[in-house]
Design a protein around this motif. Structure first.
Motif, PDB file in Angstrom:
ATOM      1  N   ALA A 562       0.831  -1.205   0.000  1.00 36.00           N
ATOM      2  CA  ALA A 562       0.000   0.000   0.000  1.00 36.00           C
ATOM      3  C   ALA A 562       0.865   1.255   0.000  1.00 36.00           C
ATOM      4  CB  ALA A 562      -0.927  -0.006   1.216  1.00 36.00           C
ATOM      5  N   TRP A 563       1.945   1.248   0.809  1.00 35.62           N
ATOM      6  CA  TRP A 563       2.844   2.409   0.804  1.00 35.62           C
ATOM      7  C   TRP A 563       3.560   2.539  -0.543  1.00 35.62           C
ATOM      8  CZ3 TRP A 563       2.283   6.386   3.482  1.00 35.62           C
ATOM      9  CH2 TRP A 563       1.944   6.361   4.825  1.00 35.62           C
ATOM     10  N   ASN A 564       3.899   1.421  -1.157  1.00 33.25           N
ATOM     11  CA  ASN A 564       4.538   1.465  -2.473  1.00 33.25           C
ATOM     12  C   ASN A 564       3.596   2.065  -3.511  1.00 33.25           C
ATOM     13  OD1 ASN A 564       6.776   0.535  -4.339  1.00 33.25           O
ATOM     14  ND2 ASN A 564       5.054  -0.583  -5.223  1.00 33.25           N
ATOM     15  N   TRP A 565       2.295   1.745  -3.412  1.00 31.17           N
ATOM     16  CA  TRP A 565       1.309   2.340  -4.315  1.00 31.17           C
ATOM     17  C   TRP A 565       1.242   3.847  -4.106  1.00 31.17           C
ATOM     18  CZ3 TRP A 565      -3.087   5.229  -3.682  1.00 31.17           C
ATOM     19  CH2 TRP A 565      -3.931   5.353  -4.784  1.00 31.17           C
ATOM     20  N   CYS A 566       1.273   4.280  -2.861  1.00 25.80           N
ATOM     21  CA  CYS A 566       1.256   5.717  -2.571  1.00 25.80           C
ATOM     22  C   CYS A 566       2.468   6.411  -3.164  1.00 25.80           C
ATOM     23  CB  CYS A 566       1.223   5.947  -1.051  1.00 25.80           C
ATOM     24  SG  CYS A 566      -0.255   5.331  -0.228  1.00 25.80           S
ATOM     25  N   ASN A 567       3.619   5.750  -3.079  1.00 26.10           N
ATOM     26  CA  ASN A 567       4.853   6.344  -3.580  1.00 26.10           C
ATOM     27  C   ASN A 567       4.858   6.491  -5.094  1.00 26.10           C
ATOM     28  OD1 ASN A 567       7.589   7.281  -2.999  1.00 26.10           O
ATOM     29  ND2 ASN A 567       8.282   5.408  -4.003  1.00 26.10           N
ATOM     30  N   SER A 568       4.101   5.634  -5.770  1.00 25.12           N
ATOM     31  CA  SER A 568       4.062   5.688  -7.242  1.00 25.12           C
ATOM     32  C   SER A 568       2.831   6.409  -7.776  1.00 25.12           C
ATOM     33  CB  SER A 568       4.099   4.256  -7.803  1.00 25.12           C
ATOM     34  OG  SER A 568       2.998   3.506  -7.347  1.00 25.12           O
ATOM     35  N   LEU A 569       2.064   7.071  -6.897  1.00 24.08           N
ATOM     36  CA  LEU A 569       0.818   7.707  -7.318  1.00 24.08           C
ATOM     37  C   LEU A 569       1.042   8.761  -8.394  1.00 24.08           C
ATOM     38  CD1 LEU A 569      -2.227   8.172  -6.945  1.00 24.08           C
ATOM     39  CD2 LEU A 569      -1.676   9.798  -5.128  1.00 24.08           C
ATOM     40  N   GLU A 570       2.110   9.538  -8.301  1.00 19.91           N
ATOM     41  CA  GLU A 570       2.328  10.631  -9.260  1.00 19.91           C
ATOM     42  C   GLU A 570       2.595  10.133 -10.671  1.00 19.91           C
ATOM     43  OE1 GLU A 570       7.087  11.231  -8.247  1.00 19.91           O
ATOM     44  OE2 GLU A 570       5.599  12.676  -7.541  1.00 19.91           O
ATOM     45  N   LYS A 571       2.862   8.835 -10.825  1.00 22.27           N
ATOM     46  CA  LYS A 571       3.077   8.261 -12.156  1.00 22.27           C
ATOM     47  C   LYS A 571       1.791   7.726 -12.780  1.00 22.27           C
ATOM     48  CE  LYS A 571       7.705   6.788 -10.702  1.00 22.27           C
ATOM     49  NZ  LYS A 571       8.587   5.627 -10.459  1.00 22.27           N
ATOM     50  N   LYS A 572       0.708   7.720 -12.017  1.00 19.68           N
ATOM     51  CA  LYS A 572      -0.562   7.201 -12.507  1.00 19.68           C
ATOM     52  C   LYS A 572      -1.252   8.224 -13.407  1.00 19.68           C
ATOM     53  CE  LYS A 572      -0.175   3.643  -9.628  1.00 19.68           C
ATOM     54  NZ  LYS A 572       0.015   2.234 -10.052  1.00 19.68           N
ATOM     55  N   ARG A 573      -2.028   7.743 -14.346  1.00 19.42           N
ATOM     56  CA  ARG A 573      -2.679   8.674 -15.278  1.00 19.42           C
ATOM     57  C   ARG A 573      -3.835   9.425 -14.637  1.00 19.42           C
ATOM     58  NH1 ARG A 573      -6.840   7.470 -19.142  1.00 19.42           N
ATOM     59  NH2 ARG A 573      -8.254   5.829 -18.420  1.00 19.42           N
ATOM     60  N   TYR A 574      -4.320   8.938 -13.485  1.00 23.87           N
ATOM     61  CA  TYR A 574      -5.398   9.637 -12.785  1.00 23.87           C
ATOM     62  C   TYR A 574      -4.871  10.572 -11.689  1.00 23.87           C
ATOM     63  CZ  TYR A 574      -4.536   5.506  -9.877  1.00 23.87           C
ATOM     64  OH  TYR A 574      -3.941   4.512  -9.163  1.00 23.87           O
ATOM     65  N   PHE A 575      -3.555  10.767 -11.638  1.00 23.62           N
ATOM     66  CA  PHE A 575      -2.991  11.643 -10.608  1.00 23.62           C
ATOM     67  C   PHE A 575      -3.530  13.077 -10.704  1.00 23.62           C
ATOM     68  CE2 PHE A 575       0.666  14.360  -9.143  1.00 23.62           C
ATOM     69  CZ  PHE A 575       0.472  14.127  -7.782  1.00 23.62           C
ATOM     70  N   PRO A 576      -3.753  13.636 -11.919  1.00 27.42           N
ATOM     71  CA  PRO A 576      -4.341  14.985 -11.974  1.00 27.42           C
ATOM     72  C   PRO A 576      -5.695  15.089 -11.270  1.00 27.42           C
ATOM     73  CG  PRO A 576      -3.423  14.402 -14.107  1.00 27.42           C
ATOM     74  CD  PRO A 576      -3.356  13.176 -13.271  1.00 27.42           C
ATOM     75  N   VAL A 577      -6.469  14.000 -11.235  1.00 29.63           N
ATOM     76  CA  VAL A 577      -7.751  14.027 -10.531  1.00 29.63           C
ATOM     77  C   VAL A 577      -7.525  14.245  -9.036  1.00 29.63           C
ATOM     78  CG1 VAL A 577      -9.861  12.738 -10.026  1.00 29.63           C
ATOM     79  CG2 VAL A 577      -8.775  12.513 -12.274  1.00 29.63           C
ATOM     80  N   PHE A 578      -6.498  13.605  -8.479  1.00 26.96           N
ATOM     81  CA  PHE A 578      -6.162  13.815  -7.066  1.00 26.96           C
ATOM     82  C   PHE A 578      -5.812  15.276  -6.809  1.00 26.96           C
ATOM     83  CE2 PHE A 578      -6.174   9.320  -6.766  1.00 26.96           C
ATOM     84  CZ  PHE A 578      -6.132   8.976  -5.424  1.00 26.96           C
ATOM     85  N   LEU A 579      -5.003  15.868  -7.709  1.00 28.80           N
ATOM     86  CA  LEU A 579      -4.598  17.267  -7.532  1.00 28.80           C
ATOM     87  C   LEU A 579      -5.799  18.203  -7.641  1.00 28.80           C
ATOM     88  CD1 LEU A 579      -1.283  17.312  -9.605  1.00 28.80           C
ATOM     89  CD2 LEU A 579      -1.546  17.101  -7.128  1.00 28.80           C
ATOM     90  N   LEU A 580      -6.694  17.924  -8.571  1.00 27.57           N
ATOM     91  CA  LEU A 580      -7.890  18.762  -8.727  1.00 27.57           C
ATOM     92  C   LEU A 580      -8.805  18.667  -7.506  1.00 27.57           C
ATOM     93  CD1 LEU A 580      -8.723  17.941 -12.458  1.00 27.57           C
ATOM     94  CD2 LEU A 580      -7.951  20.156 -11.551  1.00 27.57           C
ATOM     95  N   ALA A 581      -8.762  17.524  -6.820  1.00 27.96           N
ATOM     96  CA  ALA A 581      -9.596  17.341  -5.630  1.00 27.96           C
ATOM     97  C   ALA A 581      -8.975  17.935  -4.376  1.00 27.96           C
ATOM     98  CB  ALA A 581      -9.870  15.857  -5.414  1.00 27.96           C
ATOM     99  N   GLY A 582      -7.748  18.495  -4.509  1.00 27.12           N
ATOM    100  CA  GLY A 582      -7.110  19.147  -3.375  1.00 27.12           C
ATOM    101  C   GLY A 582      -6.050  18.324  -2.684  1.00 27.12           C
ATOM    102  N   PHE A 583      -5.597  17.245  -3.317  1.00 30.92           N
ATOM    103  CA  PHE A 583      -4.601  16.365  -2.706  1.00 30.92           C
ATOM    104  C   PHE A 583      -3.285  17.101  -2.474  1.00 30.92           C
ATOM    105  CE2 PHE A 583      -1.036  13.384  -3.451  1.00 30.92           C
ATOM    106  CZ  PHE A 583      -1.223  12.548  -2.361  1.00 30.92           C
ATOM    107  N   ILE A 584      -2.725  16.939  -1.266  1.00 28.96           N
ATOM    108  CA  ILE A 584      -1.434  17.537  -0.915  1.00 28.96           C
ATOM    109  C   ILE A 584      -0.379  16.457  -0.735  1.00 28.96           C
ATOM    110  CG2 ILE A 584      -0.192  18.938   0.782  1.00 28.96           C
ATOM    111  CD1 ILE A 584      -2.838  20.298   1.448  1.00 28.96           C
ATOM    112  N   GLY A 585      -0.718  15.431  -0.009  1.00 32.86           N
ATOM    113  CA  GLY A 585       0.221  14.339   0.244  1.00 32.86           C
ATOM    114  C   GLY A 585      -0.359  13.383   1.254  1.00 32.86           C
TER     115      GLY A 585
END
Length: 590
Positions: A562-585
């Motif tokens: 699970a932590w490894n998935w978190c570490n690779s989140l910025e490489k996912k194609r849906y990462f912009p959706v996280f940023l648009l939703a207000g994701f910080i870290g």
């Protein structure tokens, strides 16, 4: 011939342990004197066992009363060990019958321990191991399954409902909120721990002083730093405490300071992230009889809880008042109008004032009663913060994915890689775990609780994929402190995912963002399904470890993945959706 030679070699007695035999080269059969008796055997895990389990106790864990007799194995097990050993295969069909000697075994063990224990050591044992009977009873209650009566692990009573003993039982495990004066001492403790080099001086190999002497020296040095800080902050109080007095004469003061740190960390796991390890290791070492004798006092006292505060003043009836459910309820703002929120705030404050006025007495001020009620409310909020993301993720899993019939390849959550892991517990020693020197120590109560939780999870879902190994007291998870710190971070992983999923419908109300989501994912549901599907597939597949022998599909390996998935989140194609939703870290408050 080979078999005969092997038999002859086994028949030869072990060579005597002498310098001549070592230098002669015949050291293969050397045996250290008096280290292993003839009756001792080495089991498959490499551990030495001297005798079978005591009568009435589980043959597997050997420290819990037996609850079931397996007719296929002809052995007695506790319920947790039986479920772990008979989860699948031919053992799953073994018949059992319940045993009625659990309480008798407990009574015999208690009587035996009381006979062996000197009368003068009772007070010190109580200080070192407070509430052990209650914790063991709670473990047995959890292992037996949910109860029909109201207990400390059940859901809080509804507003206006009959409270009974629910808050009375629960308050035993709720620390008191720190008062303003106590927070001053907390800052003092943190400042002293920040400059202390305790673990650098103690957890090291090769030193001219014995470990006990180094521990005593470091504890005295820390106490001296705190004494100086108290004197600098309040000269009059410092003179009263430390002028012409030894450290042991201020035992109560130092115990209070150390207890404040522990209580603050329990209520705020995100705090003291760099200093709490020093504090716990210091207190762990200070409980050694040799260190207590050299130091002249004990550094540990029981945690100050809501229950102990009210019990001292004979005011436990406060927790049986039905109004307590109003005075301690959590007020949340999601989906509610300001008017409703203000109404709840006023009713809560009114209930707090009514209870504090009714139960105030000599030695128990209204402010102390308010602190007790606020502490219970803090505990409700803390549990909700950690529990709700888990509940939401389980709901998303059931909503978007079928357990056996996926709609397409993207909807399949099948894990295609991962291996089982066998752990070897090596308790009570300082060793290099691959991440530096760590204190490897067994934690039987924490391990027991985790196996109870795992057993209930396996029974609730009916099947299990992967290993059931829980690492504790080995090179992966050295001790209970590391274990609890790992698992207290779960909400940090799940909360940002839940927040992002919940804000996707809001993003769809904006034309430009709606076009982006529909072009990339087809729809809002498609976006949510892709995020959740990727997490459920790769957050539990054993990825992120150096090898599958040290992680893989074991319980801790899932958390590593699970932590490894978190570490690779910025490489996912849906990462912009996280940023648009207000994701910080994942390490923030979002």
């Amino acid at each position: 011939m080979a078999l005969e030679e092997h038999t002859q070699q086994e028949a030869q007695p072990a060579a005597g342990f002498s310098l001549a035999n070592i230098l002669s080269g015949s050291d293969e059969n050397l045996e250290l004197p008096n280290l292993r008796g003839k009756s001792e055997e080495v089991d498959s895990d490499g551990e030495t066992s001297t005798a079978p389990a005591a009568e009435g106790y589980c043959v597997e864990c050997e420290d819990q009363p037996a609850q079931l007799h397996c007719e296929g194995c002809a052995d007695d097990f506790c319920e947790v060990c039986f479920a772990a050993q008979h989860r699948k295969g031919s053992r799953k069909r073994h018949a059992t019958k319940p045993l009625k000697r659990v309480d008798e075994a407990k009574k015999k063990a208690k009587l035996a321990s009381e006979k062996e224990q000197p009368s003068g050591s009772q007070g010190h044992e109580d200080a070192m191991d407070t509430g052990s009977d209650e914790s063991d009873a709670e473990l047995e209650q959890l292992a037996a399954g949910p109860s029909t009566t109201t207990t400390s692990v059940s859901v809080a009573p509804e507003i206006g409902a009959f409270v009974g003993d629910w808050f009375l039982d629960r308050s035993k495990y709720i620390p008191m909120r720190l008062e303003l004066a106590e927070r001053k001492y907390l800052r003092l403790l943190e400042a002293a721990l920040n400059v202390s080099e305790y673990t650098d001086k103690i957890d090291t190999i090769g030193f001219r002083l014995s470990k006990a002497k180094r521990i005593v020296h470091q504890i005295r040095e820390l106490c001296a730093i705190m004494s100086g800080l108290v004197l600098a902050a309040d000269y009059k109080q410092g003179q009263e405490l430390f002028t012409d007095r030894e450290f042991k004469e201020n035992e109560d003061f130092f115990q209070k300071i150390f207890e404040l740190g522990r209580r603050h960390k329990i209520m705020n796991p995100d705090k003291m992230r760099s200093t709490y390890g020093k504090l716990i290791y210091l207190l762990q070492d200070s409980q050694s009889p040799e260190v207590i004798d050299m130091l002249g006092f004990s550094c540990v006292q029981p945690i100050r809880t809501v229950y102990t505060v009210l019990e001292e003043q004979n005011a436990l009836d406060l927790l049986r008042e039905d109004l307590v459910s109003v005075a301690t309820k959590e007020i949340y703002s999601e989906g509610r109008t300001r008017r409703d929120i203000q109404k709840d705030i006023r009713s809560k404050e009114k209930a707090i004032e009514a209870l504090s006025a009714k139960y105030q007495r000599k030695g128990l001020s209204q402010e102390t009663i308010r602190q007790c009620l606020y502490s219970i409310g803090d505990n409700h909020a803390f549990l909700r913060t950690n529990r709700d993301p888990c509940d939401k993720m389980i709901a998303y899993l059931k909503q978007y994915f079928h357990p056996t019939k996926p709609n397409d390849g993207k909807s399949s959550l099948a894990i295609k890689s991962g291996k089982d892991l066998l752990s070897e517990n090596v308790p009570y020693r300082l060793r290099d775990t691959g991440q530096g020197l760590n204190r490897v120590q067994a934690a039987p109560k924490t391990s027991r609780m985790m196996h109870v939780i795992l057993n209930r999870a396996q029974r609730s879902i009916g099947s299990w994929v992967g290993s059931s190994v829980i690492h504790m007291g080995d090179h992966n998870v050295p001790n209970a402190l590391m274990f609890i710190d790992k698992y207290s971070q779960i909400y940090r992983i799940l909360l940002p995912i839940c927040n992002t999923i919940s804000k996707i419908p809001e993003l769809m109300t904006k034309h430009a963002l709606r076009s982006y989501i529909e072009n990339e994912f087809g729809s809002a549901e498609g976006c949510s399904r892709e995020i959740l599907g990727d997490f459920f597939r790769h957050g539990f597949d054993g990825s992120g470890a150096d090898n599958f022998f040290d992680a893989g599909s074991c319980i801790d390996g899932r958390l590593t993945s699970a932590w490894n998935w978190c570490n690779s989140l910025e490489k996912k194609r849906y990462f912009p959706v996280f940023l648009l939703a207000g994701f910080i870290g994942f390490d923030g408050d979002w």
